[in-house]
Design a protein around this motif. Structure first.
Motif, mmCIF file in Angstrom:
data_model
loop_
_atom_site.group_PDB
_atom_site.id
_atom_site.type_symbol
_atom_site.label_atom_id
_atom_site.label_comp_id
_atom_site.label_asym_id
_atom_site.label_seq_id
_atom_site.Cartn_x
_atom_site.Cartn_y
_atom_site.Cartn_z
ATOM 1 N N MET A 1 0.827 -1.174 0.000
ATOM 2 C CA MET A 1 0.000 0.000 0.000
ATOM 3 C C MET A 1 0.880 1.250 0.000
ATOM 4 N N ASN A 2 0.438 2.315 -0.654
ATOM 5 C CA ASN A 2 1.202 3.559 -0.717
ATOM 6 C C ASN A 2 1.142 4.292 0.612
ATOM 7 N N GLU A 3 2.308 4.782 1.026
ATOM 8 C CA GLU A 3 2.342 5.585 2.239
ATOM 9 C C GLU A 3 1.939 7.019 1.905
ATOM 10 N N PRO A 4 1.315 7.718 2.838
ATOM 11 C CA PRO A 4 0.941 9.116 2.571
ATOM 12 C C PRO A 4 2.178 9.972 2.315
ATOM 13 N N SER A 5 2.032 10.912 1.417
ATOM 14 C CA SER A 5 3.138 11.791 1.060
ATOM 15 C C SER A 5 3.210 12.950 2.050
ATOM 16 N N TRP A 6 4.406 13.353 2.406
ATOM 17 C CA TRP A 6 4.616 14.501 3.290
ATOM 18 C C TRP A 6 4.420 15.814 2.541
ATOM 19 N N ARG A 7 4.398 15.738 1.182
ATOM 20 C CA ARG A 7 4.298 16.954 0.380
ATOM 21 C C ARG A 7 2.976 17.674 0.570
ATOM 22 N N LYS A 8 1.881 16.942 0.753
ATOM 23 C CA LYS A 8 0.585 17.614 0.868
ATOM 24 C C LYS A 8 0.477 18.459 2.132
ATOM 25 N N PRO A 9 0.787 17.930 3.322
ATOM 26 C CA PRO A 9 0.728 18.809 4.496
ATOM 27 C C PRO A 9 1.731 19.964 4.422
ATOM 28 N N ALA A 10 2.927 19.698 3.896
ATOM 29 C CA ALA A 10 3.925 20.756 3.762
ATOM 30 C C ALA A 10 3.441 21.815 2.768
ATOM 31 N N GLY A 11 2.823 21.374 1.687
ATOM 32 C CA GLY A 11 2.288 22.310 0.695
ATOM 33 C C GLY A 11 1.150 23.146 1.243
ATOM 34 N N VAL A 12 0.282 22.534 2.022
ATOM 35 C CA VAL A 12 -0.825 23.286 2.630
ATOM 36 C C VAL A 12 -0.275 24.358 3.570
ATOM 37 N N LEU A 13 0.710 24.009 4.379
ATOM 38 C CA LEU A 13 1.315 24.999 5.275
ATOM 39 C C LEU A 13 1.988 26.122 4.486
ATOM 40 N N ALA A 14 2.657 25.778 3.394
ATOM 41 C CA ALA A 14 3.304 26.798 2.561
ATOM 42 C C ALA A 14 2.256 27.705 1.912
ATOM 43 N N ILE A 15 1.150 27.130 1.457
ATOM 44 C CA ILE A 15 0.076 27.939 0.858
ATOM 45 C C ILE A 15 -0.517 28.887 1.900
ATOM 46 N N LEU A 16 -0.744 28.392 3.110
ATOM 47 C CA LEU A 16 -1.267 29.260 4.168
ATOM 48 C C LEU A 16 -0.289 30.390 4.489
ATOM 49 N N ALA A 17 0.996 30.086 4.480
ATOM 50 C CA ALA A 17 2.007 31.128 4.730
ATOM 51 C C ALA A 17 2.004 32.166 3.607
ATOM 52 N N MET A 18 1.893 31.713 2.346
ATOM 53 C CA MET A 18 1.852 32.648 1.221
ATOM 54 C C MET A 18 0.605 33.522 1.271
ATOM 55 N N LEU A 19 -0.542 32.927 1.606
ATOM 56 C CA LEU A 19 -1.768 33.709 1.703
ATOM 57 C C LEU A 19 -1.687 34.727 2.832
ATOM 58 N N SER A 20 -1.080 34.349 3.935
ATOM 59 C CA SER A 20 -0.908 35.287 5.050
ATOM 60 C C SER A 20 -0.002 36.448 4.642
ATOM 61 N N ALA A 21 1.093 36.138 3.966
ATOM 62 C CA ALA A 21 2.002 37.188 3.499
ATOM 63 C C ALA A 21 1.294 38.107 2.510
ATOM 64 N N TRP A 22 0.462 37.535 1.636
ATOM 65 C CA TRP A 22 -0.301 38.323 0.669
ATOM 66 C C TRP A 22 -1.271 39.250 1.380
ATOM 67 N N ALA A 23 -1.954 38.760 2.417
ATOM 68 C CA ALA A 23 -2.906 39.584 3.154
ATOM 69 C C ALA A 23 -2.194 40.754 3.840
ATOM 70 N N VAL A 24 -1.022 40.497 4.397
ATOM 71 C CA VAL A 24 -0.253 41.570 5.038
ATOM 72 C C VAL A 24 0.189 42.594 3.994
ATOM 73 N N LEU A 25 0.652 42.135 2.849
ATOM 74 C CA LEU A 25 1.072 43.042 1.782
ATOM 75 C C LEU A 25 -0.086 43.909 1.303
ATOM 76 N N VAL A 26 -1.240 43.309 1.072
ATOM 77 C CA VAL A 26 -2.407 44.063 0.609
ATOM 78 C C VAL A 26 -2.828 45.073 1.669
ATOM 79 N N ALA A 27 -2.791 44.681 2.928
ATOM 80 C CA ALA A 27 -3.167 45.604 3.998
ATOM 81 C C ALA A 27 -2.222 46.795 4.055
#
Length: 74
Positions: A1-27
């Protein structure tokens, strides 16, 4: 069976960080952009929001999360 990839949780955290940085920049830019004509504001937010968030960093991030590659293979 395939083991879960670490890329998805890491990618979600990176996306949340980018969105937070974008919100601060827009503000921080809202005072300057708020003085523009409403059509210029609309164009700025549409172009900056769609192009910067989706096309540049998000699309490769989502591709990496799914495939493990940053670019499409020809």
């Amino acid at each position: 069976m395939n083991e879960p990839s670490w890329r998805k949780p890491a990618g979600v955290l990176a996306i949340l960080a980018m969105l937070s940085a974008w919100a601060v920049l827009v503000a921080t830019l809202s005072g300057t952009v708020g003085g523009w004509h409403w059509l210029a504001q609309l164009a700025f937010y549409l172009i900056a929001g769609i192009a910067w968030l989706w096309v540049l960093p998000m699309r490769p991030m989502l591709r990496w999360m799914e495939t493990g590659r940053w670019r499409r293979m020809p």
